[in-house]
Design an enzyme around this catalytic site. Structure first.
Site, PDB file in Angstrom:
ATOM      1  N   ASP A   1       0.820  -1.205   0.000  1.00  0.00           N
ATOM      2  CA  ASP A   1       0.000   0.000   0.000  1.00  0.00           C
ATOM      3  C   ASP A   1       0.858   1.261   0.000  1.00  0.00           C
ATOM      4  O   ASP A   1       1.922   1.312   0.622  1.00  0.00           O
ATOM      5  CB  ASP A   1      -0.899  -0.013   1.242  1.00  0.00           C
ATOM      6  CG  ASP A   1      -1.803   1.194   1.330  1.00  0.00           C
ATOM      7  OD1 ASP A   1      -2.658   1.351   0.449  1.00  0.00           O
ATOM      8  OD2 ASP A   1      -1.640   1.987   2.279  1.00  0.00           O
TER       9      ASP A   1
ATOM     10  N   GLU B   1       1.107  -0.557  -5.115  1.00  0.00           N
ATOM     11  CA  GLU B   1       0.125   0.494  -5.357  1.00  0.00           C
ATOM     12  C   GLU B   1       0.922   1.798  -5.409  1.00  0.00           C
ATOM     13  O   GLU B   1       1.250   2.379  -4.382  1.00  0.00           O
ATOM     14  CB  GLU B   1      -0.925   0.554  -4.245  1.00  0.00           C
ATOM     15  CG  GLU B   1      -2.028   1.538  -4.563  1.00  0.00           C
ATOM     16  CD  GLU B   1      -2.362   2.486  -3.412  1.00  0.00           C
ATOM     17  OE1 GLU B   1      -3.304   3.280  -3.571  1.00  0.00           O
ATOM     18  OE2 GLU B   1      -1.677   2.449  -2.380  1.00  0.00           O
TER      19      GLU B   1
END
Length: 798
Positions: free
Chosen positions: A425, A478
Site C-alpha cells: 500500500d 500500489e
C-alpha cells in the site's frame, strides 16, 4: 539476616530491582555459585514467606527488603540445581512456581543472529522475536524477546503476574537492545503486554510488535500462540505456484478485492441482557472461506485480494492503520483459523493476495509509536517521521532493525500463511519525501531532491529477498506516480516489483466514463492515452475500494444516465473495455453486481439486490467476462508485449468508438473488440479487421441476458476485400448503443479473391448508414441540439 548473607547483598542492585529499573535482573536474581556456596535470590512483591524447594527439601529464604526481595545461601552446595519457590502471599494465598531466573543463562539468539539483526539481514527474525512456546531443561513455557534499545527496563506483564511490571523483568542482551526472558509453565492463550520504563522513568504498556495473535478490539493486549500446530494441506498448490511464477505475467489474473469484515455479515447476537455481543457479526475465517471460495469460483476470478488482515484497532481504518503486523486480526478467529482460510482457498484453486502497509503506522499508545520512549521505528524529526494529512508516522527505513522488522514481516506472511502475493500500500508516499506535504514540512535528501533514498533501498532490498526466499509469491505496488521502473529489475535501476497498479488508467478512464455521453468526445484522449505508456510497467488495471468511498459513490452510481438501465449499460461497457485492455484485472467487491450505494465497512454487501434482474444480470455479465478472459489466451498471454495489442481505429472521437485487436503469436487466437461509448446504435457498421477470415461474436454487453436491448450479431461475419480503417479486409456489424462487442477471428486458409483496388475516397473515415436513436438526456435542450447535429453530420456523409 545472618551477617554473611547480609554482606553478600548488593543493596544498590536490590534497589534497582525494587524500583523496576534493572536491565539485567539476572545479575542478582536466580542462583549463583559463589565461593561461599550457592546463593539464590528472588524478587517477589507481596510475598510474605518464601522457601526454596530442591527435590523434597525446603530451605527458608530471608527477606532482605520488605518490598519482596528474598535470599538464601546454601553453603554446602557448589553447583547449580533445579529448584522451585514455595510462596505464601500477604493475603494468605500459597503458590509453588519455577523461578524464571533459573534460566537466566539461556538465550534464544545466537551471536550470528544478533549480528544479522543489527545489520538488518535477519530475515526470519519472527522465529525468535515475540512470544514462542518453548521447552527449557524439560520445562514447558514461553520465551519472550523484544527490541527496545533505549528503554531503562522491560517486563512481561499479564494476568499470570497481576500485570505487575516489577515481576518478570527482562534481561537486556548488551548493545543489541534485545530484551528476553523465558517464563516457565506459561501456555498458549496467555494475554500479555510489555511494560517499558523509559529513561525518563515513565512506564508504558505496549503490545508485542512481533506478537502472533491479539485480543479482540477494543482490547489491545497480545496473546501467546503456538504457530507450529497447524498442518497444511496445500503442498501441491505451493509446488505448482513456484513452477508457474515465471509464467504468471503470461497467465490470466482476475482479482476480486475483498474486505472480510463487510463482504458478508451475520446478524449481531445479543447476550442475556439484550446487549450486542462484540464481534458477533463477523464470520470466522473458516466459515467465510467456504462462502467466499464458492462465490469466487462461480464468478471465475483467479485470485482474491484481502484488505489488510493484520491486527488493527479501528474498523473504519479498513486495516490500513496496523498495530499488530505479525497477527491476523482476531475479528475473524485465530492464526490457525486464518491458515485454514488460506488452505481452503488453495484447495479450491484460488490465489490469495494480502494488502500490506509498510508506509506508515498509527500513533496508538499500545503500538509502535515511541516504542521504547524514543522514536524507535519512526524518525525523530516530524518533517521526516509523520504524515500531516493521515495523522500517522513514517518508518525510518534507514535504521537496519526497522528495515529488518518489515522485510521479515513480508516473508512471514508468505512463509507462515502461504500468501500468494503481497500488495504494498501507498508506495508513492514512501518514495517521495514531500508526499502530501507543503513547503517546510519535509527535508530534502543529501542531493537536495525529494526522493526518499532510504525507502528506495529498502524496497529493492525487500523485493530481492522476497523473490529469493518465497516459492512463487509475488509483490504488487500500489504506486500512483510516474516513478520509473517500479516493476523493473533491481539490477537495471528498477524497484523489483512483479506488478504495479495502473492508477493513471483508472483515474483517466473513470473521468471519461463519468462524462455525459454527449460530451465524451471532448475527453476521448482519456480513453486512449493509457496505451502510450501501457508497456512501461507490468500493470494491473484496477477498480479498487478507493473509488467507492469518501463520497465518491459506487461505480454504478458514477455512471451517467437518468435511469438505472442507462447507468448499467455504461458500466457494462466500462467492464468490457477493461477486460480487453492489456494488463491484469482487479475489481472491488459489490461492483460486480452493481451495488448502488457507496461501500460501508460497517455493513454487509447488499446481497439482497440480486433478487432484481438488473443486478443479477450484471453479475452474470461479469461472470461471462471472467470466463472469456480465462479461456482466451489473447487477453493475457502477451499483456506486457506491444505485439499483443493493436489499434484498428482510435480516431473516432466524435462517435466515441474504439476498435482494437488482442492477439498472440497464433492468428487463430486473435480477438476483435468494438467499443461504443455513445448511446447511438449503428446498423451495418463497417470496420477493418485484422485479416481475411470469419468473425464470430462471442460476447456482447448489449445481450438481453445481461440487461441490454439485444442488438447483437448472431451470425458469423465473413470478411470482404473492402479496405477500411487502413485494413485490406472489413466486415459490417450491428453496433449496439453503449456496448462492447467481442469477436473471435478465424483466418481463411486462402483469400477467396484478389485484392481490389481501392479509391482514395474509401481510405477516408468511413461513411455510416446508421439508424440513429438518441435517448433522452438529463440535459434536455442541449442534448436535443447535439443529437440533431450528429444526425445531420451522419446524413451529410452519404
Amino acid at each position: 539476616m545472618e551477617k554473611i548473607l547480609y554482606d553478600l547483598m548488593d543493596w544498590a542492585g536490590i534497589e534497582e530491582l525494587v524500583y523496576s529499573e534493572a536491565s539485567d535482573p539476572g545479575r542478582l536474581l536466580g542462583e549463583h555459585v559463589i565461593k561461599e556456596g550457592l546463593l539464590i535470590q528472588a524478587f517477589l512483591p507481596n510475598a510474605e514467606k518464601v522457601s526454596v524447594k530442591i527435590g523434597e527439601e525446603q530451605f527458608p529464604m530471608e527477606m532482605a527488603d520488605e518490598n519482596g526481595f528474598f535470599a538464601v545461601l546454601l553453603e554446602d552446595r557448589k553447583e547449580l540445581v533445579p529448584y522451585h519457590f514455595c510462596i505464601t502471599y500477604t493475603d494468605g494465598d500459597n503458590e509453588e512456581i519455577i523461578d524464571p531466573y533459573s534460566y537466566q543463562f539461556h538465550t534464544a539468539f545466537t551471536e550470528e543472529e544478533v549480528r544479522k539483526f543489527s545489520a538488518g539481514i535477519y530475515y526470519n527474525s519472527y522465529e525468535k522475536f515475540g512470544a514462542h512456546p518453548a521447552v527449557e531443561a524439560g520445562i514447558e513455557g514461553v520465551h519472550f524477546a523484544v527490541w527496545a534499545p533505549d528503554a531503562m527496563r522491560v517486563s512481561v506483564v499479564g494476568d499470570f503476574n497481576f500485570w505487575d511490571g516489577r515481576r518478570h523483568q527482562m534481561k537486556k542482551r548488551g548493545p543489541s537492545g534485545i530484551y528476553e526472558i523465558f517464563i516457565p509453565n506459561l501456555k498458549p492463550g496467555a494475554i500479555y503486554k510489555y511494560e517499558i520504563k523509559t529513561k525518563a522513568g515513565l512506564p508504558m504498556l505496549k503490545a508485542d510488535p512481533y506478537g502472533n495473535y491479539a485480543e479482540l478490539r477494543p482490547n489491545t493486549a497480545s496473546v501467546v500462540w503456538d504457530m507450529s500446530g497447524y498442518k497444511w494441506n496445500d503442498d501441491e498448490w505451493i509446488k505448482e505456484r513456484a513452477a508457474a511464477k515465471d509464467r504468471l505475467k503470461d497467465s490470466p489474473m482476475s482479482i476480486y478485492e475483498v474486505h472480510l469484515g463487510s463482504w458478508m455479515q451475520k446478524t449481531v447476537a445479543q447476550n442475556e441482557n439484550g446487549e450486542d455481543i462484540n464481534g458477533s457479526q463477523f464470520y470466522n475465517y473458516r466459515e467465510i472461506a467456504e462462502k467466499l471460495a464458492a462465490y469466487v469460483k462461480e464468478m471465475g476470478y483467479t485470485h482474491v485480494e484481502l484488505l489488510p488482515v493484520m491486527e488493527h484497532p479501528l474498523d473504519e481504518s479498513w486495516g490500513y492503520q496496523v498495530t499488530g503486523y505479525y497477527a491476523p486480526t482476531s475479528r475473524f478467529g485465530t492464526p490457525d483459523d486464518f491458515k485454514a482460510f488460506m488452505d481452503h482457498m488453495h484447495k479450491e484453486g484460488i490465489g490469495v493476495i494480502l494488502d500490506w502497509v509498510p508506509a506508515h503506522f498509527p500513533r496508538d499508545a499500545h503500538g509502535l509509536a515511541a516504542f521504547d520512549g524514543t522514536c524507535l521505528y519512526e524518525h525523530q524529526d516530524p518533517r521526516q517521521g509523520s504524515h500531516p494529512h493521515w495523522g500517522t508516522l513514517i518508518y525510518n527505513y534507514g535504521r537496519p532493525q526497522v528495515s529488518n522488522f518489515l522485510i521479515s514481516n513480508a516473508l512471514y506472511w508468505a512463509k507462515e500463511f502461504h500468501a500468494d502475493g503481497i500488495r504494498m500500500d501507498a508506495v508513492a508516499s514512501m518514495l517521495y519525501l514531500d508526499y502530501g506535504k507543503n513547503a517546510g514540512e519535509w527535508v530534502a535528501n543529501i542531493y537536495g531532491g525529494n526522493e526518499n533514498l532510504e525507502a528506495v533501498e529498502f524496497l529493492k532490498h525487500l523485493n530481492s529477498i522476497y523473490a529469493r526466499d518465497t516459492k512463487g509469491s509475488v509483490l504488487i505496488a500500489e504506486e500512483s506516480t510516474a516513478w520509473p521502473k517500479v516493476s523493473g529489475d533491481e539490477n537495471d535501476g528498477g524497484l523489483g516489483f512483479d506488478f504495479k497498479w495502473n492508477m493513471g488508467w483508472m483515474n483517466d478512464f473513470l473521468d471519461y466514463m463519468q462524462c455525459d455521453p454527449y460530451f465524451r468526445h471532448d475527453h476521448y484522449g482519456e480513453l486512449t492515452f493509457s496505451m502510450l505508456y501501457a508497456y512501461s510497467e507490468k500493470f494491473v488495471l484496477v477498480f479498487s475500494h478507493d473509488e467507492v468511498v469518501h463520497g465518491k459513490g459506487s461505480l454504478a452510481g458514477k455512471m451517467p444516465g437518468d435511469t438505472q438501465e442507462k447507468k448499467f449499460a455504461n458500466l457494462r461497457t466500462a467492464y468490457g473495455f477493461m477486460m480487453g485492455h492489456p494488463g491484469k484485472k482487479l475489481l472491488f467487491m459489490g461492483q460486480d453486481f452493481g451495488q448502488m450505494d457507496e461501500w460501508n465497512e460497517k455493513a454487509s454487501l447488499e446481497w439482497g439486490l440480486l433478487k432484481y434482474d438488473i443486478h443479477s444480470q450484471m453479475k452474470d455479465y461479469v461472470k461471462a467476462l471472467n470466463h472469456l478472459y480465462r479461456i482466451q489466451p489473447a487477453l493475457y498471454k502477451m499483456d506486457y508485449e506491444p505485439e499483443g495489442f493493436e489499434w484498428i481505429n482510435c480516431t473516432y472521437n466524435d462517435e466515441n468508438i474504439v476498435i482494437f485487436e488482442r492477439k498472440t503469436d497464433k492468428p487463430e487466437e486473435t480477438l476483435l473488440f468494438v467499443c461504443n461509448f455513445a448511446p447511438v446504435e449503428h446498423e451495418k457498421f463497417r470496420l477493418g479487421v485484422p485479416f481475411a477470415g470469419k468473425y464470430k461474436e462471442i460476447l456482447n454487453s448489449d445481450a438481453k441476458q445481461f440487461g441490454g436491448s439485444g442488438m447483437v450479431n448472431p451470425r458469423v461475419k465473413m470478411s470482404k476485400k473492402e479496405e477500411w480503417d487502413t485494413r485490406k479486409n472489413s466486415i459490417a456489424i450491428n453496433l449496439a448503443p453503449m456496448s462492447v462487442a467481442v469477436f473471435s477471428c478465424t483466418p481463411y486458409e486462402e483469400e477467396a479473391e484478389p485484392e481490389k483496388k481501392k479509391t482514395a475516397e474509401k481510405r477516408k473515415r468511413p461513411a455510416r448508414q446508421p439508424s440513429v436513436k438518441l435517448p433522452a438526456s438529463p440535459l434536455d435542450v442541449i442534448s436535443e441540439k447535439v443529437g440533431q447535429i450528429i444526425k445531420t453530420a451522419r446524413e451529410s456523409r452519404h
